[in-house]
Design an enzyme around this catalytic site. Structure first.
Site, mmCIF file in Angstrom:
data_model
loop_
_atom_site.group_PDB
_atom_site.id
_atom_site.type_symbol
_atom_site.label_atom_id
_atom_site.label_comp_id
_atom_site.label_asym_id
_atom_site.label_seq_id
_atom_site.Cartn_x
_atom_site.Cartn_y
_atom_site.Cartn_z
ATOM 1 N N CYS A 138 0.836 -1.199 0.000
ATOM 2 C CA CYS A 138 0.000 0.000 0.000
ATOM 3 C C CYS A 138 0.873 1.253 0.000
ATOM 4 O O CYS A 138 1.464 1.608 1.025
ATOM 5 C CB CYS A 138 -0.903 -0.006 1.231
ATOM 6 S SG CYS A 138 -1.897 1.483 1.387
ATOM 7 N N CYS A 141 -0.430 4.060 2.338
ATOM 8 C CA CYS A 141 -0.209 3.809 3.770
ATOM 9 C C CYS A 141 1.270 3.975 4.136
ATOM 10 O O CYS A 141 1.598 4.529 5.185
ATOM 11 C CB CYS A 141 -0.610 2.386 4.149
ATOM 12 S SG CYS A 141 -2.098 1.779 3.370
ATOM 13 N N ASP A 142 2.169 3.489 3.299
ATOM 14 C CA ASP A 142 3.575 3.347 3.711
ATOM 15 C C ASP A 142 4.567 4.218 2.943
ATOM 16 O O ASP A 142 5.745 4.250 3.295
ATOM 17 C CB ASP A 142 4.012 1.875 3.556
ATOM 18 C CG ASP A 142 3.177 0.952 4.437
ATOM 19 O OD1 ASP A 142 2.646 1.434 5.460
ATOM 20 O OD2 ASP A 142 3.052 -0.239 4.104
#
Ligand SMILES: Cc1cc2nc3c(=O)[nH]c(=O)nc-3n(C[C@H](O)[C@H](O)[C@H](O)COP(=O)(O)OP(=O)(O)OC[C@H]3O[C@@H](n4cnc5c(N)ncnc54)[C@H](O)[C@@H]3O)c2cc1C
Length: 316
Positions: A138, A141-142
């Site tokens: 992701c 997200c990261d």
């Protein structure tokens, strides 16, 4: 175990398909509940920018998911945060039992499966071990954890290319690792990839393994056309690997109640009906040619309308 609750309809999954089904079911005055195990919005919620959803150009994916959920909630839809672990069907009285980890069993007369999919693993050695510590699925997200670092993106499809572009915001460089000799992105995305100076592409390449202590510090690549293997070392934690090689459909819950296509997606008719009366299926978990927010929403609307008709209460 006795059924804890009873509803007309249980919608499993709160992504674009499930949330749209929820809106349509509530407007059809069905007593429905939508069960979501994670974040409402599903895969859309982990996407930074969605710029192909009509009427909402350049919308943040999480924002779109929250907006869909807010709309459903404002109409009176009921939601449960839980993990559905099983669905059974009693052919005798046509009742489904949906088993949730926390809530127990929910009895209902119709089910819409809208469980989407989860990231497919690339399959290299070290992938599981470093998942969340150097390997991610992701970018939204990261991506920020790789500020100023080198990033490898595995995959040659549209999603891999779009996420590679997104990752250039953080990474010092982004290398696309593509097994074939070309990428499969739509022309507009392919053009952006070519024009982006931070992005380079290693064609005919796959990652065989990664290794390191706490974080990965070496990668073994293979040239897929010659079989030649190349090992590269890095300082520990100086790079990240993002994997975008497709999704595994969340069809496991309904197993024998449906027919599955070769890739594990659920075969439905155009009304989203499966071979089990009262069991409908919508969104990415379904066998279909285009997996996008708009087609998931469309499926959800049709599935809820079909469920309402099945229950003898035509949708409005
Ligand atoms: C990185 C990325 C970028 C994308 N970019 C775009 C884009 O720009 N434009 C576009 O239109 N589409 C895009 N897509 C595709 C789009 O996000 C999907 O097609 C869409 O989200 C599918 O919706 P869905 O509701 O069918 O499934 P999902 O979005 O996968 O939602 C399914 C939901 O079901 C829940 N669930 C699963 N199993 C259970 C269970 N057992 N119990 C309870 N809940 C469960 C999941 O937690 C999830 O929230 C992108 C996808 C990804 C991964």
């Amino acid at each position: 175990m006795a059924a804890a609750q009873a509803h007309d309809l249980v919608i499993i999954g709160g992504g674009p398909a499930g949330l749209t089904a929820s809106i349509y079911a509530t407007r059809a005055l069905l007593d429905s509940v939508t069960v979501e195990q994670g974040a409402f919005g599903g895969q859309a919620a982990i996407t930074d920018v969605i710029d192909n959803y009509p009427g909402s150009p350049n919308i943040n994916g999480a924002e779109l998911g929250m907006s869909m959920q807010g709309q459903a909630e404002a109409l009176g839809s009921e939601f449960v945060y839980d993990d559905v672990s099983g669905v059974s069907f009693d052919q005798g009285d046509g009742t489904f039992l949906v088993t949730c980890e926390e809530e127990g069993e929910i009895a209902c007369k119709a089910v819409i499966l809208a469980t989407g999919g989860s990231p497919r693993r690339a399959g290299f050695e070290g992938e599981e071990r470093f998942s969340g510590h150097g390997v991610s699925y992701c970018a939204t997200c990261d991506g920020m954890f790789y500020m100023g670092k080198e990033v490898f993106v595995i995959g040659g499809g549209n999603t891999a290319c779009e996420e590679a572009l997104f990752l250039t915001r953080f990474a010092s460089s982004v290398t696309l690792i593509v097994r074939k000799d070309h990428v499969r992105a739509v022309a507009s995305v392919a053009e952006k990839i070519e024009a982006e100076p931070k992005i380079s592409i290693r064609y005919n390449t796959r990652i065989v393994s990664i290794d390191g202590d706490e974080l990965p510090s070496s990668i073994v690549f293979e040239d897929t056309s010659t079989g030649q293997v190349l090992s590269e070392s890095y300082s520990e934690g100086s790079f990240g690997i993002f994997v975008f090689v497709g999704r595994v459909p969340g069809s496991g819950l309904v197993g024998s109640l449906v027919e599955l296509a070769d890739d594990g997606t659920v075969i439905t008719d155009e009304r989203m009906a499966t071979k089990t009366p009262g069991l409908f299926c919508a969104g990415d978990v379904r066998d279909k040619p285009l997996r996008q927010v708009i087609t998931a929403a469309s499926d959800g609307a049709i599935a809820a309308t079909s469920a309402a008709q099945y229950l003898g209460r035509p949708a409005v």
